[in-house]
Motif scaffolding. Structure first.
Motif, PDB file in Angstrom:
ATOM      1  N   LEU A  74      28.041  28.248  33.158  1.00 29.77           N
ATOM      2  CA  LEU A  74      28.187  29.525  33.852  1.00 29.77           C
ATOM      3  C   LEU A  74      29.271  29.414  34.905  1.00 29.77           C
ATOM      4  O   LEU A  74      29.300  28.477  35.697  1.00 29.77           O
ATOM      5  CB  LEU A  74      26.866  29.923  34.513  1.00 29.77           C
ATOM      6  N   LYS A  75      30.157  30.418  34.912  1.00 31.25           N
ATOM      7  CA  LYS A  75      31.197  30.494  35.931  1.00 31.25           C
ATOM      8  C   LYS A  75      31.136  31.870  36.577  1.00 31.25           C
ATOM      9  O   LYS A  75      31.109  32.881  35.875  1.00 31.25           O
ATOM     10  CB  LYS A  75      32.587  30.255  35.323  1.00 31.25           C
ATOM     11  N   VAL A  76      31.088  31.906  37.893  1.00 32.62           N
ATOM     12  CA  VAL A  76      31.064  33.171  38.630  1.00 32.62           C
ATOM     13  C   VAL A  76      32.481  33.496  39.056  1.00 32.62           C
ATOM     14  O   VAL A  76      33.148  32.699  39.720  1.00 32.62           O
ATOM     15  CB  VAL A  76      30.139  33.094  39.857  1.00 32.62           C
ATOM     16  N   GLN A  77      32.939  34.684  38.664  1.00 32.32           N
ATOM     17  CA  GLN A  77      34.320  35.081  38.921  1.00 32.32           C
ATOM     18  C   GLN A  77      34.538  35.445  40.385  1.00 32.32           C
ATOM     19  O   GLN A  77      33.830  36.289  40.936  1.00 32.32           O
ATOM     20  CB  GLN A  77      34.692  36.283  38.042  1.00 32.32           C
ATOM     21  N   GLY A  78      35.511  34.790  40.988  1.00 32.40           N
ATOM     22  CA  GLY A  78      35.917  35.154  42.336  1.00 32.40           C
ATOM     23  C   GLY A  78      37.188  35.968  42.261  1.00 32.40           C
ATOM     24  O   GLY A  78      37.259  36.959  41.538  1.00 32.40           O
ATOM     25  N   HIS A  79      38.224  35.528  42.929  1.00 37.45           N
ATOM     26  CA  HIS A  79      39.475  36.275  42.930  1.00 37.45           C
ATOM     27  C   HIS A  79      40.532  35.651  42.022  1.00 37.45           C
ATOM     28  O   HIS A  79      41.646  36.155  41.948  1.00 37.45           O
ATOM     29  CB  HIS A  79      40.024  36.372  44.353  1.00 37.45           C
TER      30      HIS A  79
END
Length: 242
Positions: free
Chosen positions: A89-94
């Protein structure tokens, strides 16, 4: 008496043979069904699967995720694990940059371009016939566009989500886009994908790409439970507009 015993033995053998045949057939069907699902999702035992989560739009933290988006992720992760894949899982930042190439694994990218900049990059690269208005320009009245069709959001009444399977050029490693106007539409599309993949495979093939627009009907009343397919835009979504 001997005849009766012989008949009993024959009946028992027939029952065993019939039971074994039924068991073998059911096992064959189950294995075939599982193999078809793995191929459709581009997943196999120990294969890498990446799920990219959107950041929570109203949270000050770039790594916070809406609970409905979490539910969508769980839906997708469950299928991936059932196929035997390893899920990351990767949480999208900027940033749209990750530590691996986009085609190194099967990817599920969840959320609109505003909350998930990677979605925006994927749309521009692979699905140039589709787009969504920037939130900063239109606020809650987001509009999804595919080809010549427009799907404006009517908050609480009709909300829309783009669901696409993309051929990245890497054999057996597709990209799935769940690009919704809201978190509730992302949740609805994730469920639709996992529960209707056999229909989609029949329509587009196990390896074929597709692009659908789904409508979530009256989410203020029904949540993510009532979903309608508003159109199959496979023929125009993957072509740059003139």
């Amino acid at each position: 008496m001997v005849s009766s015993v012989g008949d009993l033995v024959i009946n028992l053998l027939a029952s065993v043979i019939a039971g074994t045949a039924v068991w073998s057939f059911q096992r064959f069907r189950r294995r075939r069904r599982d193999e078809r699902r793995r191929r459709f999702f581009g997943l196999s035992t120990r294969a890498e699967c990446v799920i990219v989560a959107p950041r929570h739009a109203s949270s000050p933290s770039p790594h916070s995720v809406n609970q409905l988006d979490v539910a969508a992720i769980v839906e997708l992760a469950t299928v991936a694990r059932e196929c035997g894949a390893d899920v990351a899982l990767k949480v999208q930042g900027h940033s749209v940059l990750f530590d691996s190439a986009f085609d190194s694994a099967t990817e599920f990218c969840v959320g609109g371009p505003e909350g998930n900049r990677r979605t925006g990059a994927h749309l521009a690269t692979f699905v140039p016939g589709a787009s969504m208005d920037p939130y900063e320009e239109v606020g809650d009245l987001l509009t999804l566009r595919v080809g010549d069709e427009e799907f404006p959001r009517k908050p609480g009444e009709a909300e829309f989500v783009l669901l696409a399977k993309v051929d990245t050029g890497k054999e057996g490693r597709p990209l799935f886009l769940v690009c919704g106007q809201t978190a509730v539409t992302n949740r609805a599309a994730a469920r639709y994908l996992t529960r209707n993949y056999r229909t989609l495979a029949s329509r587009h093939g196990l390896d074929g790409r597709f692009c659908l627009i789904l409508e979530v009907v009256r989410p203020s009343t029904y949540g993510d439970r009532v979903v309608r397919e508003r159109g199959d835009f496979t023929s125009v979504a993957f072509t740059s507009p003139a």
